[in-house]
Write a protein that holds these residues in place. Sequence first.
Motif, PDB file in Angstrom:
ATOM      1  N   GLU A  10     -28.199  -9.598  27.436  1.00 40.18           N
ATOM      2  CA  GLU A  10     -28.109 -10.321  27.149  1.00 40.18           C
ATOM      3  C   GLU A  10     -27.397 -10.277  25.369  1.00 40.18           C
ATOM      4  OE1 GLU A  10     -30.127 -14.636  26.402  1.00 40.18           O
ATOM      5  OE2 GLU A  10     -28.438 -15.068  27.416  1.00 40.18           O
TER       6      GLU A  10
ATOM      7  N   ASP B 195     -15.120  -7.323  18.608  1.00 38.71           N
ATOM      8  CA  ASP B 195     -14.810  -8.355  17.617  1.00 38.71           C
ATOM      9  C   ASP B 195     -14.025  -7.669  16.501  1.00 38.71           C
ATOM     10  OD1 ASP B 195     -15.262 -10.373  18.252  1.00 38.71           O
ATOM     11  OD2 ASP B 195     -16.599 -10.870  18.172  1.00 38.71           O
ATOM     12  N   ARG B 196     -15.094  -5.976  16.514  1.00 36.09           N
ATOM     13  CA  ARG B 196     -14.760  -5.070  15.042  1.00 36.09           C
ATOM     14  C   ARG B 196     -13.367  -4.662  15.874  1.00 36.09           C
ATOM     15  NH1 ARG B 196     -16.108  -5.765  10.746  1.00 36.09           N
ATOM     16  NH2 ARG B 196     -14.273  -4.974  10.071  1.00 36.09           N
TER      17      ARG B 196
ATOM     18  N   SER C  10     -10.443  -6.134  15.547  1.00 34.90           N
ATOM     19  CA  SER C  10     -10.147  -6.704  13.687  1.00 34.90           C
ATOM     20  C   SER C  10      -9.694  -5.003  13.361  1.00 34.90           C
ATOM     21  CB  SER C  10     -11.373  -6.567  12.992  1.00 34.90           C
ATOM     22  OG  SER C  10     -11.364  -6.556  11.437  1.00 34.90           O
TER      23      SER C  10
ATOM     24  N   ALA D 156      -6.035  -5.373  14.317  1.00 36.11           N
ATOM     25  CA  ALA D 156      -5.111  -5.925  13.572  1.00 36.11           C
ATOM     26  C   ALA D 156      -4.905  -5.224  11.929  1.00 36.11           C
ATOM     27  CB  ALA D 156      -5.367  -7.563  13.264  1.00 36.11           C
ATOM     28  N   VAL D 157      -5.949  -4.947  11.526  1.00 36.15           N
ATOM     29  CA  VAL D 157      -5.583  -4.311  10.614  1.00 36.15           C
ATOM     30  C   VAL D 157      -4.259  -2.860  10.343  1.00 36.15           C
ATOM     31  CG1 VAL D 157      -6.354  -2.664   8.458  1.00 36.15           C
ATOM     32  CG2 VAL D 157      -8.321  -4.986   9.527  1.00 36.15           C
TER      33      VAL D 157
ATOM     34  N   LYS E 220      -1.951  -3.176  13.035  1.00 37.56           N
ATOM     35  CA  LYS E 220      -0.909  -3.132  13.148  1.00 37.56           C
ATOM     36  C   LYS E 220       0.441  -4.139  11.833  1.00 37.56           C
ATOM     37  CE  LYS E 220      -0.647  -6.719  16.087  1.00 37.56           C
ATOM     38  NZ  LYS E 220      -1.686  -7.692  17.380  1.00 37.56           N
ATOM     39  N   ALA E 221      -1.054  -4.117  11.581  1.00 39.88           N
ATOM     40  CA  ALA E 221      -0.829  -4.841   9.669  1.00 39.88           C
ATOM     41  C   ALA E 221       0.305  -3.549   8.433  1.00 39.88           C
ATOM     42  CB  ALA E 221      -1.227  -5.646   8.985  1.00 39.88           C
TER      43      ALA E 221
ATOM     44  N   SER F  57       2.792  -2.028  10.708  1.00 42.99           N
ATOM     45  CA  SER F  57       4.619  -3.246   9.843  1.00 42.99           C
ATOM     46  C   SER F  57       4.574  -2.481   8.556  1.00 42.99           C
ATOM     47  CB  SER F  57       3.813  -4.487  10.328  1.00 42.99           C
ATOM     48  OG  SER F  57       3.197  -4.501  11.604  1.00 42.99           O
ATOM     49  N   THR F  58       3.914  -2.626   8.093  1.00 41.95           N
ATOM     50  CA  THR F  58       3.795  -2.083   6.291  1.00 41.95           C
ATOM     51  C   THR F  58       4.678  -0.783   6.163  1.00 41.95           C
ATOM     52  OG1 THR F  58       2.000  -3.898   5.960  1.00 41.95           O
ATOM     53  CG2 THR F  58       2.675  -2.079   3.551  1.00 41.95           C
TER      54      THR F  58
ATOM     55  N   ARG G 287       8.621  -0.953   7.446  1.00 43.85           N
ATOM     56  CA  ARG G 287       9.459  -2.523   6.688  1.00 43.85           C
ATOM     57  C   ARG G 287      11.218  -1.956   6.195  1.00 43.85           C
ATOM     58  NH1 ARG G 287       5.379  -1.880   1.673  1.00 43.85           N
ATOM     59  NH2 ARG G 287       7.575  -1.590   1.018  1.00 43.85           N
ATOM     60  N   PRO G 288      11.553  -2.604   6.629  1.00 48.50           N
ATOM     61  CA  PRO G 288      12.996  -2.001   6.825  1.00 48.50           C
ATOM     62  C   PRO G 288      13.446  -1.337   5.672  1.00 48.50           C
ATOM     63  CG  PRO G 288      12.644  -4.100   8.198  1.00 48.50           C
ATOM     64  CD  PRO G 288      11.653  -4.287   7.535  1.00 48.50           C
ATOM     65  N   ASP G 289      12.773  -2.700   4.228  1.00 49.08           N
ATOM     66  CA  ASP G 289      13.176  -1.890   2.402  1.00 49.08           C
ATOM     67  C   ASP G 289      12.604  -0.674   2.265  1.00 49.08           C
ATOM     68  OD1 ASP G 289      10.460  -2.873   2.877  1.00 49.08           O
ATOM     69  OD2 ASP G 289      10.647  -3.155   1.223  1.00 49.08           O
TER      70      ASP G 289
ATOM     71  N   ASP H 199      14.580   2.359   4.856  1.00 48.01           N
ATOM     72  CA  ASP H 199      15.962   2.336   4.307  1.00 48.01           C
ATOM     73  C   ASP H 199      15.923   3.092   2.432  1.00 48.01           C
ATOM     74  OD1 ASP H 199      18.680   1.972   3.115  1.00 48.01           O
ATOM     75  OD2 ASP H 199      18.249  -0.469   3.116  1.00 48.01           O
TER      76      ASP H 199
ATOM     77  N   ARG I  78      17.811   6.824   2.815  1.00 50.28           N
ATOM     78  CA  ARG I  78      19.196   7.185   2.188  1.00 50.28           C
ATOM     79  C   ARG I  78      18.608   8.254   1.073  1.00 50.28           C
ATOM     80  NH1 ARG I  78      23.058   2.265   1.666  1.00 50.28           N
ATOM     81  NH2 ARG I  78      22.155   0.883   2.756  1.00 50.28           N
TER      82      ARG I  78
ATOM     83  N   LEU J 260      -6.126 -11.031   9.498  1.00 48.49           N
ATOM     84  CA  LEU J 260      -7.118 -10.210   8.969  1.00 48.49           C
ATOM     85  C   LEU J 260      -8.706 -10.885   8.501  1.00 48.49           C
ATOM     86  CD1 LEU J 260      -4.198  -7.585   6.955  1.00 48.49           C
ATOM     87  CD2 LEU J 260      -5.265  -7.667   9.039  1.00 48.49           C
TER      88      LEU J 260
ATOM     89  N   HIS K  23      16.584  -7.587   6.883  1.00 49.00           N
ATOM     90  CA  HIS K  23      17.010  -7.208   4.963  1.00 49.00           C
ATOM     91  C   HIS K  23      17.811  -6.592   4.475  1.00 49.00           C
ATOM     92  CE1 HIS K  23      16.325  -3.149   2.547  1.00 49.00           C
ATOM     93  NE2 HIS K  23      16.921  -2.354   3.944  1.00 49.00           N
TER      94      HIS K  23
END
Lengths: 99, 570
Positions: free
Chosen positions: A30, A41-42, A45, A48-49, A51-52, A55-56, A59-61, A64, A68, B97, B232
């Motif tokens: 146990e 879980d760690r 978590s 998730a961080v 992935k975020a 994604s940040t 970001r397309p902007d 972009d 350019r 998160l 975007h």
Amino acid sequence: MRLLNVAAFFFAVASALLLYALNYDTRRLEAELQAKERQADRARSDIAVLKAERSTLARPDRIDELARRLGLGPPRAEQFQHGREVSELSERQGSANGR
Amino acid sequence: MAGDRADFLIGGAGAQHVIRGTGTHAVTGMGQTRRRAEAAVYGVLFSAFAVVGVQLLVLAAGRHSDIALAISEPVAATSFSRPDIVDRNGRLLATDLEAPSIFADPGVVLDRDEVVEKLSTVLPDLNSSELMRALSDRSRRFVWVRRGVSPAIAQKVHDLGLPGVSFRYELKRAYPGGKMAGHALGYVDVDNRGVAGIEKYIDDKVGVDPVHSAVLSNRPPVRLSLDLGVQHALEDELDDAMRRYQPEGAAGAILNIKTGEILASASLPQVDPSWPMQALDDKHIDRMTGGTYELGSVFKTLTLAMAFDEGLAKPDTVLDVRQPLEAGRFTVTDMHPSRRPLTVTEVFTHSSNVGAGMLALEAGPEKLQAFLKKAGILEPMQTEAGTIATPQVPSRWNRATTITASFGHGIAVAPLQFAAAAATLFNGGKTVHPTFLRKFDAGTADGKPVISAATSREMAELMRANVVDKDGTGGKADVPGYRVGGKTGTADIASKGGYTSNAVISSFLAAFPTDDPQYLTFVVLFEPKGIPDTKGHRTGGTNAAPVTGELIARVAAQLGVAPEFATARQ
């Protein structure tokens, strides 16, 4: 009868010992399970961080602006060719190169 | 004692006699001894079983009490775990998160002044007096200081080393795209519950899970119809339009004409879903769905579609539009009055109010009203992002309201609702319902028929004519290769007792490629200024149309639309 009693006695003692052993084993498992779950879980978590963060960064902007700066831009209509023409073009180039 | 006595008897004088003489007694004594021994063995065995049994009972009771405790605890979840939100291609838009939250135990805090003072150095916007009051109540054992802080802030608070101040991990919603699609996504409250937009839809329809700690959701992500790249591009072009034409606001949407899927929807100024208080400001409302506006001449697409479908006119039908129309206390004129009769196609390309009014009068108020209702303009509408502002329609349909409604005045709708109705005109004539959710059975419009496929074809040609004809108002929206068709709109803004003369809402409705329309764009600029590039004009043809052209040039390839000269050589 005596043999039976003795056997029962030893059986009881063996059962008790086995039960104790199983009990401790269960507790240990146990604890191990809980540790693994905490680890999972760690990891979840952390994923998730990550992935975020990915994604940040994607970001397309942001892309972009970077694109350019490299002199890139959205595709223009005249940059498109039909697939057949592309293959014909590469064939012509291939024969011109003596292939 | 019994044993001692037996030994004495056996070992003592006359023992033989005793043994012999009392043989029965001896056997009886041995039997007793044996029984006692057996009883002892059984006792030991029983004790062993009893001990094991008691151990098991204790173990079971212990476990049981844990379960009972868990059940008897109040199910007051401190937080909710939510599924991720992704765009149509699986790119992340929102996720949960783990974030540290700071709390204090007033019973353990030694020096309240020191705690509040030091916390204020790390959290400058902390409400010191409120925290001081909360810490003064020694009967409380738990007071939130700040929920969902960054790890860096948590570390700084930790480094203060304040007794009684501690941390617990909670879930906090994160939006990696920042402000992107902020209006559609909505926002969550401090307990991670959806309050607006798609986030609220998730609470209401998809489901969230109450959690006592930072446990991430196991639910599959909610896949939206939005395309992050297209979103975007739309936001970037609208942002560019905000700088160039300096409007109060700009909004736009791109819809799949057949399925109603919203590929992009934006309203500037944007809102950041991480800072929900912004959304309460009037300037930041979602102008695509949150407000109704008189949209002007883009409404002529509906009027002409009705006229074609009812058989009242054909594209080459000639109308004498030289005289203004009287509509109650207003006189309806054209911006550039024609000195000759116009065909219906020219009514569209010249954007003749008089011509549209004449067609509406030809149909009559009932038919126009019935058509607009069938197209979905008059009824309240809802999307997953929330309720669209209820259309404001004339309370009585008479000659005046019929004329004004034919060119988009006296009737106010949310731009997204208008865009959905307009999509009907170019997809073969079937109703579509705008949706923010990805549809996997996309392909054909399967709504109720509003107009015939032939009328839909005529409308697409009319839209194309308005862009390619030299007299058309939509020339600046043309993008070589992509067969763009469109209609301009320039609506005066209603004010007390009439319309303002110096503020307009300019818009451009476009469909492309017009040989088989797939996508519809609708760009709306609120109170744009006249600039040297537009020669001081503020009409949709001078500002919203070029914005649309640039937008389509940018997104057509992303949307999988092949340019004409590429397909022509097939």
